[in-house]
Design a protein around this motif. Structure first.
Motif, PDB file in Angstrom:
ATOM      1  N   THR A 117       0.821  -1.212   0.000  1.00 23.97           N
ATOM      2  CA  THR A 117       0.000   0.000   0.000  1.00 23.97           C
ATOM      3  C   THR A 117       0.854   1.260   0.000  1.00 23.97           C
ATOM      4  N   GLN A 161      -2.155  13.040   3.785  1.00 26.10           N
ATOM      5  CA  GLN A 161      -2.286  11.592   3.570  1.00 26.10           C
ATOM      6  C   GLN A 161      -1.133  10.833   4.217  1.00 26.10           C
ATOM      7  N   TYR A 165      -1.733   8.088   7.056  1.00 25.73           N
ATOM      8  CA  TYR A 165      -1.309   6.711   6.776  1.00 25.73           C
ATOM      9  C   TYR A 165      -0.381   6.193   7.873  1.00 25.73           C
ATOM     10  N   SER A 195      -7.805   6.956   2.902  1.00 28.75           N
ATOM     11  CA  SER A 195      -8.458   6.565   1.649  1.00 28.75           C
ATOM     12  C   SER A 195      -9.207   7.736   1.025  1.00 28.75           C
ATOM     13  N   TYR A 198      -6.718  10.272  -0.397  1.00 20.37           N
ATOM     14  CA  TYR A 198      -6.132   9.690  -1.611  1.00 20.37           C
ATOM     15  C   TYR A 198      -7.126   9.769  -2.770  1.00 20.37           C
TER      16      TYR A 198
END
Length: 222
Positions: A117, A161, A165, A195, A198
């Motif tokens: 990921t 992000q 994350y 998510s 993103y």
């Protein structure tokens, strides 16, 4: 590639290719004609040695990079390498230390959410903007003012992000190992937020409209 770096230690790359593929082929042949036994540990060791060679090659590329400032998208790639090492450590702990209760779950999180990921999150904003940029401006380059590929998305949103994350990945691992439900819940919220951020940035790239300003020819003085 995106570091604009080069390594002369090609033997590391060749060694990684031979060891990783050789270990996997030996495992498949052994499992096909016989059965999976403790010999699988030998094949695993060969593959792990290949990964070590590959990591040393990447380290040399990083040291000899031309592009010194590292942007957030490349930090994702660097983090994926760290997560790969942690994945290997988790796998070894599963094999040699039975009390490692949640080892399989931690291994899965590191392999999928950590290694794969992280690569996807970072490389999306290196490849997708260029693809869209090339589609819009391949015939306009040099004819006027056009945006750069990195201007097709929101850099600040990529930085947000990054932190979301990090909180999601390592929060999940910490909550899993320490058995703290609130940490797991907060980590899952961070994962959802990752998510969303993103997805928003990807939509911004895909919905980009051509922006072009014709170059003006300066008047010639007589």
């Amino acid at each position: 590639m995106f570091l604009l770096g080069k390594s002369n230690k090609n033997y590391l790359l060749r060694g990684a290719f031979i060891l990783i593929n050789g270990g996997m082929i030996l495992f498949l042949i052994d499992g096909f004609f016989w059965s999976v036994t403790t010999r699988a540990l030998l094949y695993l060791a060969i593959v792990l040695m290949g990964i070590v060679f590959w990591l040393f090659y990447q380290r040399d590329v990083y040291k000899n990079r031309i592009k010194r400032p590292i942007d957030v998208t490349l930090k994702f790639s660097g983090l994926s390498f760290i997560n790969l090492i942690l994945t290997i450590i988790a796998l070894l702990l599963i094999l040699v230390w039975p009390p490692f209760r949640h080892g399989q779950i931690a291994y899965g999180i590191l392999a999928i959410l950590g290694w794969i990921t992280a690569l996807a999150l970072g490389m999306t904003f290196k490849t997708l903007p260029f693809i869209v940029w090339n589609n819009h401006y391949k015939d306009l380059n040099g004819k006027g003012k056009i945006p750069l590929p990195k201007e097709l998305y929101r850099g600040w949103l990529v930085r947000v992000q990054w932190w979301l994350y990090m909180a999601a990945l390592y929060g999940l691992l910490a909550g899993l190992i320490l058995h703290i439900n609130i940490v797991l819940q907060l980590a899952l919220i961070s994962l959802v937020a990752t998510s969303i951020s993103y997805g928003i940035n990807v939509l911004i790239i895909l919905q980009h409209k051509t922006s072009f300003i014709h170059a003006t020819t300066p008047a010639i003085k007589k």
